[in-house]
Design a protein around this motif. Structure first.
Motif, PDB file in Angstrom:
ATOM      1  N   LEU A 113       8.737 -11.273 -29.003  1.00  0.00           N
ATOM      2  CA  LEU A 113       9.028 -11.620 -27.618  1.00  0.00           C
ATOM      3  C   LEU A 113       8.048 -10.941 -26.672  1.00  0.00           C
ATOM      4  N   SER A 114       7.849  -9.650 -26.818  1.00  0.00           N
ATOM      5  CA  SER A 114       6.930  -8.952 -25.915  1.00  0.00           C
ATOM      6  C   SER A 114       5.506  -9.465 -26.066  1.00  0.00           C
ATOM      7  N   ASP A 115       5.159  -9.941 -27.252  1.00  0.00           N
ATOM      8  CA  ASP A 115       3.817 -10.484 -27.479  1.00  0.00           C
ATOM      9  C   ASP A 115       3.571 -11.778 -26.712  1.00  0.00           C
ATOM     10  N   ARG A 116       4.621 -12.444 -26.256  1.00  0.00           N
ATOM     11  CA  ARG A 116       4.457 -13.710 -25.549  1.00  0.00           C
ATOM     12  C   ARG A 116       3.966 -13.514 -24.111  1.00  0.00           C
ATOM     13  N   PHE A 117       4.028 -12.299 -23.593  1.00  0.00           N
ATOM     14  CA  PHE A 117       3.572 -12.038 -22.231  1.00  0.00           C
ATOM     15  C   PHE A 117       2.069 -11.769 -22.231  1.00  0.00           C
ATOM     16  N   GLY A 118       1.356 -12.522 -21.397  1.00  0.00           N
ATOM     17  CA  GLY A 118      -0.088 -12.340 -21.342  1.00  0.00           C
ATOM     18  C   GLY A 118      -0.503 -10.984 -20.806  1.00  0.00           C
ATOM     19  N   LEU A 119       0.306 -10.423 -19.899  1.00  0.00           N
ATOM     20  CA  LEU A 119       0.067  -9.085 -19.369  1.00  0.00           C
ATOM     21  C   LEU A 119       1.284  -8.222 -19.663  1.00  0.00           C
ATOM     22  N   VAL A 147      -1.017  -7.086 -11.021  1.00  0.00           N
ATOM     23  CA  VAL A 147       0.050  -7.981 -10.567  1.00  0.00           C
ATOM     24  C   VAL A 147      -0.413  -8.810  -9.382  1.00  0.00           C
ATOM     25  N   LEU A 148      -1.119  -8.185  -8.450  1.00  0.00           N
ATOM     26  CA  LEU A 148      -1.583  -8.912  -7.274  1.00  0.00           C
ATOM     27  C   LEU A 148      -2.573 -10.004  -7.652  1.00  0.00           C
ATOM     28  N   GLU A 149      -3.520  -9.698  -8.514  1.00  0.00           N
ATOM     29  CA  GLU A 149      -4.529 -10.684  -8.911  1.00  0.00           C
ATOM     30  C   GLU A 149      -3.895 -11.836  -9.678  1.00  0.00           C
ATOM     31  N   ASN A 150      -3.009 -11.527 -10.601  1.00  0.00           N
ATOM     32  CA  ASN A 150      -2.358 -12.583 -11.376  1.00  0.00           C
ATOM     33  C   ASN A 150      -1.522 -13.485 -10.474  1.00  0.00           C
ATOM     34  N   ALA A 165       6.648  -6.113  -8.118  1.00  0.00           N
ATOM     35  CA  ALA A 165       6.672  -7.575  -8.197  1.00  0.00           C
ATOM     36  C   ALA A 165       6.974  -8.183  -6.833  1.00  0.00           C
ATOM     37  N   LYS A 166       7.941  -7.603  -6.124  1.00  0.00           N
ATOM     38  CA  LYS A 166       8.344  -8.154  -4.832  1.00  0.00           C
ATOM     39  C   LYS A 166       7.314  -7.853  -3.733  1.00  0.00           C
ATOM     40  N   SER A 167       6.767  -6.649  -3.744  1.00  0.00           N
ATOM     41  CA  SER A 167       5.798  -6.278  -2.707  1.00  0.00           C
ATOM     42  C   SER A 167       4.498  -7.064  -2.849  1.00  0.00           C
ATOM     43  N   ALA A 168       4.072  -7.314  -4.101  1.00  0.00           N
ATOM     44  CA  ALA A 168       2.865  -8.110  -4.307  1.00  0.00           C
ATOM     45  C   ALA A 168       3.062  -9.526  -3.790  1.00  0.00           C
ATOM     46  N   LEU A 169       4.226 -10.096  -4.051  1.00  0.00           N
ATOM     47  CA  LEU A 169       4.517 -11.434  -3.552  1.00  0.00           C
ATOM     48  C   LEU A 169       4.518 -11.461  -2.030  1.00  0.00           C
ATOM     49  N   ALA A 170       5.151 -10.468  -1.398  1.00  0.00           N
ATOM     50  CA  ALA A 170       5.192 -10.424   0.064  1.00  0.00           C
ATOM     51  C   ALA A 170       3.793 -10.279   0.653  1.00  0.00           C
ATOM     52  N   ASP A 173       0.806  -1.225   0.000  1.00  0.00           N
ATOM     53  CA  ASP A 173       0.000   0.000   0.000  1.00  0.00           C
ATOM     54  C   ASP A 173       0.840   1.277   0.000  1.00  0.00           C
ATOM     55  N   LEU A 174       2.162   1.150   0.175  1.00  0.00           N
ATOM     56  CA  LEU A 174       3.025   2.328   0.097  1.00  0.00           C
ATOM     57  C   LEU A 174       3.391   2.688  -1.344  1.00  0.00           C
ATOM     58  N   LEU A 175       3.166   1.778  -2.278  1.00  0.00           N
ATOM     59  CA  LEU A 175       3.476   2.060  -3.678  1.00  0.00           C
ATOM     60  C   LEU A 175       2.335   2.879  -4.267  1.00  0.00           C
ATOM     61  N   THR A 176       2.619   4.120  -4.587  1.00  0.00           N
ATOM     62  CA  THR A 176       1.597   5.108  -4.931  1.00  0.00           C
ATOM     63  C   THR A 176       1.654   5.466  -6.405  1.00  0.00           C
ATOM     64  N   GLY A 177       0.484   5.754  -6.974  1.00  0.00           N
ATOM     65  CA  GLY A 177       0.416   6.215  -8.358  1.00  0.00           C
ATOM     66  C   GLY A 177       0.421   5.107  -9.390  1.00  0.00           C
ATOM     67  N   ILE A 178       0.369   3.852  -8.939  1.00  0.00           N
ATOM     68  CA  ILE A 178       0.367   2.722  -9.881  1.00  0.00           C
ATOM     69  C   ILE A 178      -0.734   1.731  -9.471  1.00  0.00           C
ATOM     70  N   ASP A 179      -1.881   2.241  -9.120  1.00  0.00           N
ATOM     71  CA  ASP A 179      -2.947   1.386  -8.587  1.00  0.00           C
ATOM     72  C   ASP A 179      -3.397   0.318  -9.576  1.00  0.00           C
TER      73      ASP A 179
END
Length: 278
Positions: A203-209, A63-66, A93-98, A51-57
């Motif tokens: 290559l970039s097209d291979r990422f679902g998100l 990332v959290l849902e995936n 990526a790291k904060s969502a995992l934590a 919740d400290l990561l701001t401006g990228i809701d």
């Protein structure tokens, strides 16, 4: 030479080059690093609260849902996080995992060195039978002039004989939206410029998100400062914070964090969970 002398030489060599430590248990730690030969526990893995990561809701939610789907054994995407330097790609990526680990989800992060991409099949084989979900995190990837490496990763992401197993997904950060650099020379190719362009984008097209991160507005930048300052009980002046960003020529999560470090230093305090924001 006597047996005793040989033994002393062997002991001396062991002290100079001790045997490698045993690989880490992939079920035991919240995060690991992989340099191509063995898993090692990540030291001091303590990302900032999500919740400290701001401006990228929007990016946080995606990332959290995936990641939650992956942790719970549902279908999940590989993710490309691209955009401005210091905008929070790696930390998200790291904060969502934590956050998921704090909720009791059985998921871990494995940070893969960019020079170890050719060993990803070995990592896949190691983690596939483990009853746990894994985010394989590749930070700041790039393939300047290395088309073969880009094609190898593309094959691993989708369609190759050694594509990644269902209990793991790749999360990749890049400053470029399409990862592989493109040049105007592609348009001058008399053979087939469209083929060159399609190969670069494949290559970039291979990422679902594919999640974009952009330079922060002044409002977003000050919101980051406010959130960090409140969390660490620091006082700040908005004009001083703006001046800090102006002197660095950019506004981003990284610059906001550097300002918080400066505030703590001025106050004679340490930040026990100081982080690198990227």
């Amino acid at each position: 030479m006597t047996e005793d002398a040989l033994s002393r030489i062997a002991d001396a060599l062991d002290r100079i080059a001790p045997p490698p430590s045993a690989p880490a248990d992939p079920r035991a730690h919240p995060a690991y690093v992989w340099h191509g030969a063995a898993l090692h526990p990540a030291q001091h893995f303590a990302p900032l609260p999500l919740d400290l990561l701001t401006g990228i809701d929007a990016q946080k939610g995606a990332v959290l849902e995936n990641s939650r789907r992956l942790a719970q054994g549902a279908a999940a995407h590989d993710i490309l996080l691209w955009g401005a330097r210091g905008s929070g790609k790696s930390m998200l990526a790291k904060s969502a995992l934590a956050a998921l680990q704090a909720d009791g989800e059985n998921i871990a992060l494995v940070e893969v060195a960019t020079d170890a991409l050719d060993t990803l099949p070995d990592l896949f084989a190691l983690l596939a039978p483990v009853p746990r979900a894994f985010i394989l995190f590749i930070d700041d990837i790039g393939f300047d002039g290395d088309a073969a490496a880009a094609r190898a990763l593309r094959s691993l992401l989708e369609g190759g004989a050694e594509a990644r197993p269902a209990n793991m997904r790749l999360y990749v950060t890049s400053n470029r939206r399409h990862i592989v650099p493109r040049s105007m020379a592609e348009q001058d190719d008399p053979v087939n410029p469209r083929d060159a362009r399609d190969d670069s984008l494949a290559l970039s097209d291979r990422f679902g998100l594919s999640l974009g991160f952009h330079a922060a507005s002044q409002t977003d930048y000050l919101a980051m400062i406010e959130a960090y300052a409140a969390h660490f009980d620091l006082e700040y002046d908005a004009a001083d914070a703006i001046g800090w960003a102006t002197r660095r020529g950019s506004r981003s999560g990284r610059v906001a964090w550097q300002y918080i470090v400066e505030l703590a230093g001025r106050a004679g305090r340490s930040l026990t969970d100081a982080k690198n924001i990227d």
